[in-house]
Write an enzyme that holds these catalytic residues in place. Sequence first.
Site, PDB file in Angstrom:
ATOM      1  N   ARG A  22       0.825  -1.219   0.000  1.00  0.00           N
ATOM      2  CA  ARG A  22       0.000   0.000   0.000  1.00  0.00           C
ATOM      3  C   ARG A  22       0.854   1.262   0.000  1.00  0.00           C
ATOM      4  O   ARG A  22       0.445   2.284  -0.556  1.00  0.00           O
ATOM      5  CB  ARG A  22      -0.941  -0.014   1.203  1.00  0.00           C
ATOM      6  N   LYS A  71     -18.836 -15.980   2.255  1.00  0.00           N
ATOM      7  CA  LYS A  71     -20.246 -15.703   2.535  1.00  0.00           C
ATOM      8  C   LYS A  71     -21.005 -15.250   1.300  1.00  0.00           C
ATOM      9  O   LYS A  71     -20.607 -14.302   0.637  1.00  0.00           O
ATOM     10  CB  LYS A  71     -20.342 -14.625   3.619  1.00  0.00           C
ATOM     11  N   GLY A 128      -8.791  -7.789  -1.447  1.00  0.00           N
ATOM     12  CA  GLY A 128      -9.029  -8.718  -0.351  1.00  0.00           C
ATOM     13  C   GLY A 128      -8.398 -10.072  -0.618  1.00  0.00           C
ATOM     14  O   GLY A 128      -7.247 -10.155  -1.043  1.00  0.00           O
ATOM     15  N   GLY A 130     -13.222  -4.143   0.562  1.00  0.00           N
ATOM     16  CA  GLY A 130     -14.603  -3.653   0.667  1.00  0.00           C
ATOM     17  C   GLY A 130     -14.926  -2.617  -0.398  1.00  0.00           C
ATOM     18  O   GLY A 130     -15.995  -2.631  -1.005  1.00  0.00           O
TER      19      GLY A 130
HETATM   20  P1  AMP Z   1     -14.273 -13.681   1.513  1.00  0.00           P
HETATM   21  O1  AMP Z   1     -13.569 -12.778   2.476  1.00  0.00           O
HETATM   22  O2  AMP Z   1     -15.750 -13.717   1.645  1.00  0.00           O
HETATM   23  O3  AMP Z   1     -13.806 -13.458   0.079  1.00  0.00           O
HETATM   24  O4  AMP Z   1     -13.835 -15.157   1.911  1.00  0.00           O
HETATM   25  C1  AMP Z   1     -12.528 -15.604   1.817  1.00  0.00           C
HETATM   26  C2  AMP Z   1     -12.334 -16.769   2.740  1.00  0.00           C
HETATM   27  O5  AMP Z   1     -13.227 -17.807   2.378  1.00  0.00           O
HETATM   28  C3  AMP Z   1     -10.942 -17.335   2.635  1.00  0.00           C
HETATM   29  O6  AMP Z   1     -10.293 -17.166   3.871  1.00  0.00           O
HETATM   30  C4  AMP Z   1     -11.160 -18.798   2.320  1.00  0.00           C
HETATM   31  O7  AMP Z   1     -10.331 -19.663   3.067  1.00  0.00           O
HETATM   32  C5  AMP Z   1     -12.604 -19.022   2.709  1.00  0.00           C
HETATM   33  N1  AMP Z   1     -13.215 -20.131   1.971  1.00  0.00           N
HETATM   34  C6  AMP Z   1     -13.222 -20.315   0.652  1.00  0.00           C
HETATM   35  N2  AMP Z   1     -13.831 -21.480   0.337  1.00  0.00           N
HETATM   36  C7  AMP Z   1     -14.231 -22.036   1.483  1.00  0.00           C
HETATM   37  C8  AMP Z   1     -14.932 -23.235   1.812  1.00  0.00           C
HETATM   38  N3  AMP Z   1     -15.334 -24.079   0.851  1.00  0.00           N
HETATM   39  N4  AMP Z   1     -15.193 -23.475   3.126  1.00  0.00           N
HETATM   40  C9  AMP Z   1     -14.807 -22.596   4.065  1.00  0.00           C
HETATM   41  N5  AMP Z   1     -14.135 -21.458   3.826  1.00  0.00           N
HETATM   42  C10 AMP Z   1     -13.854 -21.167   2.558  1.00  0.00           C
END
Ligand code: AMP
Length: 404
Positions: A36, A202, A361, A384
């Site tokens: 950054r 999520k 991210g 974000g």
């Molecule tokens: P996000 O911040 O919503 O983009 O989520 C990223 C996180 O989702 C990462 O730390 C991944 O390890 C986790 N992730 C991805 N696939 C899976 C899965 N099938 N089960 C649990 N966690 C996951």
Amino acid sequence: MPKKTIAAIDVKNKKVLIRVDFNVPIEDGIISDDRRIKAALPTIKSVLDRGGSAILMSHLGRPEGKGFEAEYSLAPVAKRLSELLGKPVAFPSNDCVDDKAASAVKAMKPGDVVLLDNLRFHKAEKKGDPAFASKLAAYADAYVNDAFGTCHRPEASMVAVPQAMGSKPKVVGFLVEKEIKYLDGVLASPAKPFVVVLGGAKVSDKMPAIERLLPMASAVIVGGAMAYTFLKAKGISVGKSRVEEDKLGEALRAIELATKTGAALHLPTDHICATEFNENATDISIFSNEVGIGATYMGLDIGPKTQAAYADILKKAKTVVWNGPMGVFEWPKFAGGTKAVALAIVEATANNNCTSIVGGGDSAAAVEQFDLADKFSHVSTGGGASLEMLEGKKFESVAVLDEA
Ligand code: AMP
């Protein structure tokens, strides 16, 4: 309307207040990732090289907002920035608006750099307080927003400070200019096929982006834990996989929206699964949607057939936007799906004249981990902020700036 950039204003003998995003990871005074800081250098150098002086301000972490906390001080950043610029960076005070800071700014000569300490030591920053903003605005002849990672937050330094500048120039820096060009500009008329790849933990976080992008996209590819909410909504057994039970209805609605808009919504057809959420899991099996995931297993990555099918679609794309990993990419056993998708997008970028955009991210962290970051058209520096821009939100922090 495009925004005026730092390149378009005269900065000679001027003091330029630059809102940067120096929210870097620091442990025991050591910066473990300085990307950054490096990302802000072109804007800072542009001011210095043209005979201006640069007053830099940023937040770092989440201090309480009741004054100085050593753990959240930007002092280590001043040191690193000085090394990167090859010149001294003054760090006059631990309070960005006290007398020491103000007199250091007053004494600045062309070519000087001052870094103010963490804006969030004042509660007024988060509150967007105009009195606090006026003190900062009074330091300078011009204002620059080069803090893309914070652009979605209406904090004082992002909105109230440029407002308090009155008729003085308020412009975007090179980093914010580039982020807007890709995340907003490319999406205004994406070359087709336009493929959106969404993954991560999520489904709820990504639903607004899905709803906005589905009508524009040729295909939406889904992976990561969020896929299991979609699969469960379709009646497929997902075992112990991570599911957001309260989002099953929304997942079904997105599937219907895809049918209406004609975009193909691709869900994984096979899965790499383990019996425990553990980096060293040994009981690993692949399940397909036909049989469903075994009751004692959870999906932790997209399976080999899905990887191949997704790669096929991506290699033919002309525009790709990717946000969220396909699996638990941090663990080598479950990183294969994310890497396969990354490589297919890289191939399209190199061989198919594809414009490829990686939302910040975790997907940005993944492409760094695979050493592929420089092979995409753009890797966003904001998590974000980049997701909100993909959702089509307009940022007050950008709207308030001068038009080109
Ligand atoms: P996000 O911040 O919503 O983009 O989520 C990223 C996180 O989702 C990462 O730390 C991944 O390890 C986790 N992730 C991805 N696939 C899976 C899965 N099938 N089960 C649990 N966690 C996951």
